[in-house]
Design a protein around this motif. Structure first.
Motif, PDB file in Angstrom:
ATOM      1  N   HIS A 165       0.634  -1.251  -0.180  1.00  0.00           N
ATOM      2  CA  HIS A 165       0.290   0.377   0.369  1.00  0.00           C
ATOM      3  C   HIS A 165       0.719   1.389  -0.419  1.00  0.00           C
ATOM      4  O   HIS A 165       1.672   1.105   0.463  1.00  0.00           O
ATOM      5  CB  HIS A 165      -0.974   0.090   1.608  1.00  0.00           C
ATOM      6  N   ALA A 166       0.510   2.374  -0.421  1.00  0.00           N
ATOM      7  CA  ALA A 166       1.133   4.062  -0.087  1.00  0.00           C
ATOM      8  C   ALA A 166       0.013   4.846  -0.237  1.00  0.00           C
ATOM      9  O   ALA A 166      -0.623   4.661  -0.582  1.00  0.00           O
ATOM     10  CB  ALA A 166       1.699   4.009  -1.950  1.00  0.00           C
ATOM     11  N   TRP A 167       0.071   5.830   0.554  1.00  0.00           N
ATOM     12  CA  TRP A 167      -1.308   6.903   0.929  1.00  0.00           C
ATOM     13  C   TRP A 167       0.029   7.841   1.058  1.00  0.00           C
ATOM     14  O   TRP A 167       0.910   8.103   1.470  1.00  0.00           O
ATOM     15  CB  TRP A 167      -1.514   6.740   1.370  1.00  0.00           C
ATOM     16  N   ALA A 168      -0.932   9.140   0.657  1.00  0.00           N
ATOM     17  CA  ALA A 168      -0.191  11.032   1.736  1.00  0.00           C
ATOM     18  C   ALA A 168      -0.592  10.656   2.801  1.00  0.00           C
ATOM     19  O   ALA A 168      -1.774  10.396   3.468  1.00  0.00           O
ATOM     20  CB  ALA A 168      -0.562  11.649   0.497  1.00  0.00           C
ATOM     21  N   ASP A 169       0.216  11.438   3.746  1.00  0.00           N
ATOM     22  CA  ASP A 169      -0.078  11.709   5.015  1.00  0.00           C
ATOM     23  C   ASP A 169       0.363  12.872   4.730  1.00  0.00           C
ATOM     24  O   ASP A 169       1.777  13.219   5.623  1.00  0.00           O
ATOM     25  CB  ASP A 169       0.650  10.365   6.057  1.00  0.00           C
ATOM     26  N   GLY A 170      -0.314  14.110   4.878  1.00  0.00           N
ATOM     27  CA  GLY A 170       1.011  15.052   4.672  1.00  0.00           C
ATOM     28  C   GLY A 170       1.620  15.387   4.310  1.00  0.00           C
ATOM     29  O   GLY A 170       1.521  15.549   2.705  1.00  0.00           O
ATOM     30  N   ASP A 171       3.006  15.794   4.244  1.00  0.00           N
ATOM     31  CA  ASP A 171       3.941  16.266   3.404  1.00  0.00           C
ATOM     32  C   ASP A 171       5.020  14.868   2.975  1.00  0.00           C
ATOM     33  O   ASP A 171       5.750  14.676   3.009  1.00  0.00           O
ATOM     34  CB  ASP A 171       4.519  17.268   4.166  1.00  0.00           C
ATOM     35  N   ALA A 172       4.368  14.224   3.246  1.00  0.00           N
ATOM     36  CA  ALA A 172       5.208  12.465   4.092  1.00  0.00           C
ATOM     37  C   ALA A 172       4.162  11.307   3.099  1.00  0.00           C
ATOM     38  O   ALA A 172       2.943  11.494   3.072  1.00  0.00           O
ATOM     39  CB  ALA A 172       5.012  12.358   5.129  1.00  0.00           C
ATOM     40  N   GLY A 210       0.179  -8.734  10.624  1.00  0.00           N
ATOM     41  CA  GLY A 210       1.410  -8.252   9.889  1.00  0.00           C
ATOM     42  C   GLY A 210       1.325  -6.705   9.293  1.00  0.00           C
ATOM     43  O   GLY A 210       0.844  -7.133   8.658  1.00  0.00           O
ATOM     44  N   GLU A 211       1.875  -5.990   9.851  1.00  0.00           N
ATOM     45  CA  GLU A 211       2.265  -4.539   8.724  1.00  0.00           C
ATOM     46  C   GLU A 211       3.368  -3.913   8.995  1.00  0.00           C
ATOM     47  O   GLU A 211       3.493  -3.070  10.962  1.00  0.00           O
ATOM     48  CB  GLU A 211       1.162  -3.604   8.858  1.00  0.00           C
ATOM     49  N   VAL A 212       3.732  -3.520   8.304  1.00  0.00           N
ATOM     50  CA  VAL A 212       5.138  -2.099   8.127  1.00  0.00           C
ATOM     51  C   VAL A 212       4.924  -1.616   7.695  1.00  0.00           C
ATOM     52  O   VAL A 212       5.340  -1.178   6.451  1.00  0.00           O
ATOM     53  CB  VAL A 212       6.897  -3.254   8.498  1.00  0.00           C
ATOM     54  N   ARG A 213       5.173   0.159   8.188  1.00  0.00           N
ATOM     55  CA  ARG A 213       5.421   1.542   7.462  1.00  0.00           C
ATOM     56  C   ARG A 213       6.595   1.819   7.386  1.00  0.00           C
ATOM     57  O   ARG A 213       7.152   2.117   8.383  1.00  0.00           O
ATOM     58  CB  ARG A 213       4.175   1.596   7.985  1.00  0.00           C
ATOM     59  N   LEU A 214       7.050   2.266   5.866  1.00  0.00           N
ATOM     60  CA  LEU A 214       7.512   3.491   5.980  1.00  0.00           C
ATOM     61  C   LEU A 214       7.766   4.522   5.537  1.00  0.00           C
ATOM     62  O   LEU A 214       6.034   4.387   4.471  1.00  0.00           O
ATOM     63  CB  LEU A 214       8.803   2.747   4.740  1.00  0.00           C
ATOM     64  N   ARG A 215       8.034   5.659   6.005  1.00  0.00           N
ATOM     65  CA  ARG A 215       7.171   6.947   6.386  1.00  0.00           C
ATOM     66  C   ARG A 215       8.359   8.261   5.120  1.00  0.00           C
ATOM     67  O   ARG A 215       9.048   7.936   6.424  1.00  0.00           O
ATOM     68  CB  ARG A 215       6.774   7.688   7.544  1.00  0.00           C
TER      69      ARG A 215
END
Length: 476
Positions: free
Chosen positions: A396-403, A467-472
């Protein structure tokens, strides 16, 4: 006592200091009172010696007891004089005294025989209405008593006047003596608490000031995450114990830094040296498998296992080399604008032979990063999800503010709660709920690459379980 033991060092030292000060002041007050009392008693004895000598000269000059013998020498109600003649008869006495000698028979005999009577305490009684010198018979008739019941200090001497021996008794009550002691004790009761408060404030301030360098060293020590950063503890000036402690700790940090640098250099050198022979062994095993064909199934199975293990050792060597370079600040990034969706789809195609990997990413979502390093991080996450979790795996990919957030989800049992705090530590593995033959470097590499990009890596529970691992990472 238990509360004191649980208190901080500053509190314990302050309480001990205050206890010592209170004890010292109490002992000092007792000693001052005793010394003052002894000095007042000595002064009273000196006064008695002087008055005894003066009354003795008058007795000698007048040839014996005479009216008004002690006028001007006695202070009514405080000082007094008695003269005991032959036959132990009281021949002269200050007004208000009992109509009997103040000394007992043994004392009077000693005085009459010419021996000095040691200074002693007696008790006199009466009121304040006596005259300076009255006849003993008149005193007996009126019953006048000039002295209140009180202790008195008495000195007895033998004096010869007019050919007769007399026992001269001179005394003084303790009224002035006790009044002076009461005044001094009252002053001490007023001054000592104030002195205690001032000393406690000064001592407490000194203790706080003395421990302030320790607190500064503690705060700096808590802030030093890596001895190799060059940060050291602040050392207070001077050569006291705290300064020596600070220098010793800094020397220890220097030794730790040298040991860490040596370890990183060793890991880097070993990893670099292992790459070539492992690559050669892997190539030879692949060639042997191609040449062997299906002639010997058991040999082919053994060669396949050897080839897999060689590739695994090669990946571990590459990971260790990457970690060593990062520790040495030699991890270089080739940054460029990247399409998040395309980056995820590349990983889906890479692992298509092992499983179907779904991608959910909006078009136009872009981020700033190194393509090869981010592909390595995502590859580690997908590989972990396939080996330790269960399909399906979704990117998955999504926008979160300026990240931009890149996430890898699986349908396994998720991450154990105890593992989350150490998930990105090197050689850390979740033995509970997940199993496998990994070296525990995959997530450490992911966190390292994320930090190198100025981002973060975190573990979560997937919305539908697993499980889920996120890269910001930073968006462009």
């Amino acid at each position: 006592m238990r509360l004191i033991r649980r208190a901080g060092l500053r509190t314990r030292v302050t309480l001990a200091y205050l206890a010592a000060i209170v004890a010292a002041i109490a002992i000092g007050g007792v000693l001052v009172n005793a010394a003052l009392e002894a000095r007042l008693t000595d002064a009273l004895d000196e006064t008695l010696e002087t008055r005894t000598a003066a009354v003795g000269r008058l007795l000698v000059d007048r040839g014996g007891p005479a009216p008004g013998l002690t006028v001007g020498l006695d202070d009514p109600g405080e000082t007094f004089t008695q003269v005991v003649g032959p036959g132990e008869r009281l021949v002269s006495s200050s007004p208000g005294l009992p109509l009997r000698p103040l000394l007992d028979a043994a004392g009077r005999r000693a005085a009459v025989e010419g021996r000095d009577i040691r200074l002693r305490d007696v008790v006199v009684a009466g009121d304040d209405d006596g005259a300076d010198e009255i006849d003993l018979e008149a005193l007996e008739e009126t019953g006048v008593e000039a002295y209140e019941t009180d202790r008195a200090r008495v000195l007895a001497r033998q004096v010869r006047a007019g050919g007769v021996r007399y026992a001269l008794i001179v005394g003084s009550t303790y009224e002035d003596h006790d009044e002076a002691l009461r005044e001094v004790r009252g002053a001490l009761l007023l001054v000592l608490p104030v002195a205690l408060v001032l000393v406690a404030l000064a001592g407490g301030g000194a203790i706080v000031a003395s421990l302030r360098p320790v607190e500064r060293m503690r705060q700096r020590a808590a802030a030093i995450a890596d001895p190799g950063s060059g940060e050291r503890l602040p050392v207070p000036p001077g050569g006291d114990e705290l300064a020596r402690l600070g220098r010793s700790l800094n020397e220890m940090l220097d030794r730790l830094q040298r040991a860490a640098e040596h370890e990183r250099a060793l890991v880097s050198d070993v990893s670099h040296e292992l790459r070539t022979p492992l690559a050669v062994i892997g190539g030879e095993l692949e060639l042997a498998l191609q040449t062997l064909g299906d002639a010997d199934p058991e040999l082919r199975a053994s060669l396949t296992v050897a080839a897999d293990e060689t590739r695994r050792l090669g990946r571990i060597a590459e990971d260790l080399l990457l970690l060593a370079r990062a520790d040495e600040q030699r991890l270089e990034l080739q940054r460029e604008p990247l399409a998040a969706g395309e980056l995820l789809r590349e990983q889906a195609r890479r692992f298509a032979a092992r499983a179907t990997v779904a991608v959910q990413a909006p078009d136009g979502l872009r981020l700033d990063g190194d393509r090869l390093r981010l592909a390595q991080a995502l590859g580690n996450l997908v590989d972990n999800a396939l080996r330790h979790g269960r399909a399906p795996v979704t990117l998955h990919a999504w926008a979160d503010g300026d990240a931009v957030v890149l996430a890898v989800r699986d349908a396994g049992d998720g991450f154990p709660a105890a593992f989350r705090e150490r998930a990105f530590d090197r050689f850390s593995r979740a033995h509970e709920g997940r199993s496998g033959r990994g070296a525990g470097l995959g997530l450490a590499i992911v966190a390292l690459i994320a930090e190198a990009h100025g981002g973060t890596a975190t573990v979560h529970d997937a919305p539908q379980g697993g499980g889920e691992v996120r890269l910001r990472l930073r968006a462009t």
